[in-house]
Design a protein around this motif. Structure first.
Motif, mmCIF file in Angstrom:
data_model
loop_
_atom_site.group_PDB
_atom_site.id
_atom_site.type_symbol
_atom_site.label_atom_id
_atom_site.label_comp_id
_atom_site.label_asym_id
_atom_site.label_seq_id
_atom_site.Cartn_x
_atom_site.Cartn_y
_atom_site.Cartn_z
ATOM 1 N N LYS A 167 48.686 38.274 35.467
ATOM 2 C CA LYS A 167 48.796 38.456 36.911
ATOM 3 C C LYS A 167 47.400 38.316 37.513
ATOM 4 O O LYS A 167 46.406 38.712 36.917
ATOM 5 N N LYS A 168 47.336 37.775 38.711
ATOM 6 C CA LYS A 168 46.047 37.456 39.302
ATOM 7 C C LYS A 168 45.190 38.699 39.530
ATOM 8 O O LYS A 168 43.959 38.630 39.499
ATOM 9 N N SER A 193 43.414 39.280 35.942
ATOM 10 C CA SER A 193 42.860 38.198 35.117
ATOM 11 C C SER A 193 41.340 38.244 35.048
ATOM 12 O O SER A 193 40.750 37.930 33.995
ATOM 13 N N GLU A 203 49.862 32.705 38.961
ATOM 14 C CA GLU A 203 49.272 33.466 37.873
ATOM 15 C C GLU A 203 48.065 32.718 37.342
ATOM 16 O O GLU A 203 47.865 31.538 37.636
#
Length: 227
Positions: A133-134, A137, A170
């Motif tokens: 998930k951003k 990350s 993502e």
């Protein structure tokens, strides 16, 4: 090598350093003699040499815009470093992944290895792939970068580099190694990545040889080209 322990000292030293804004201005050819001279100077200066010299690269293309340039032409060198202090001076000036537009790829590879399948160090290898998930990350990317620079992963000599692919939904992190057929090294790298990243068991890790990516067109290169 405890890379993290040197961060504060390096941040103090880099107050007068300029931001890394022009990748094309950095040298692209490294000679063995120059590397030896640099290491000698670093030791005399009290710096802490890394086991390997590294290079940060990036790729960026505007979504929906076709270009005549090749993928290789769009890979831009940002900066190289060979000491702990040099790493922190570079890293502290790089934009964080959360601030970068999509699609963008950040690459960290050992010097002398281009972030391309066709490079002689990569052509027989593959990559471990993890999707994030951003929101998280960037943290996992930083943990991996520190582990690579500090030579903390098992079978470190088999590792070529790592890529963070920033995408709209993502982000995708991959770790490249030299030999896809060395099952022991491949699995040991998986364990090391999970351990150093403290990766939750809910995350799936997939290994893919580069030749398989070339055959089925499902690589990050094509993801990047599609935007």
């Amino acid at each position: 090598m405890e890379v993290v322990a040197e961060k504060k000292e390096a941040e103090n030293k880099n107050s007068n350093a300029s931001s890394v804004v022009d990748p094309s201005s950095t040298p692209t050819v490294d000679k063995e003699a120059e590397a030896c001279e640099r290491q000698t100077r670093d030791l005399k200066a009290g710096l802490h040499p890394l086991k390997h010299k590294f290079v940060f690269w990036y790729t960026r293309r505007t979504p929906g815009v076709r270009t005549q340039t090749s993928y290789e032409d769009n890979i831009k060198k940002i900066v190289d470093f060979s000491t702990v202090e040099g790493f922190w001076v570079c890293y502290c000036h790089l934009a964080r992944p959360s601030s970068l537009p999509s699609p963008t790829d950040l690459h960290l590879f050992k010097a002398g290895i281009r972030p391309l399948w066709e490079d002689s160090a990569n052509c027989n290898g593959g990559k471990w792939i993890i999707r994030f998930k951003k929101a998280v990350s960037g943290r996992f990317w930083e943990d991996l970068v520190l582990a690579l620079v500090g030579d903390q992963l098992d079978y470190g000599d088999d590792i070529c580099g790592a890529v963070l692919s920033i995408r709209p939904i993502e982000d995708i992190l991959s770790v490249w190694n030299r030999n896809a057929s060395d099952h022991q090294a491949v699995m040991a790298l998986r364990v090391a990545i999970k351990r150093h990243s403290k990766l939750p068991n809910s995350y799936v890790m997939e290994y893919k040889p580069h030749d398989a990516s070339l055959r089925d067109n499902s690589s990050y290169r094509n993801t990047w080209l599609r935007g």
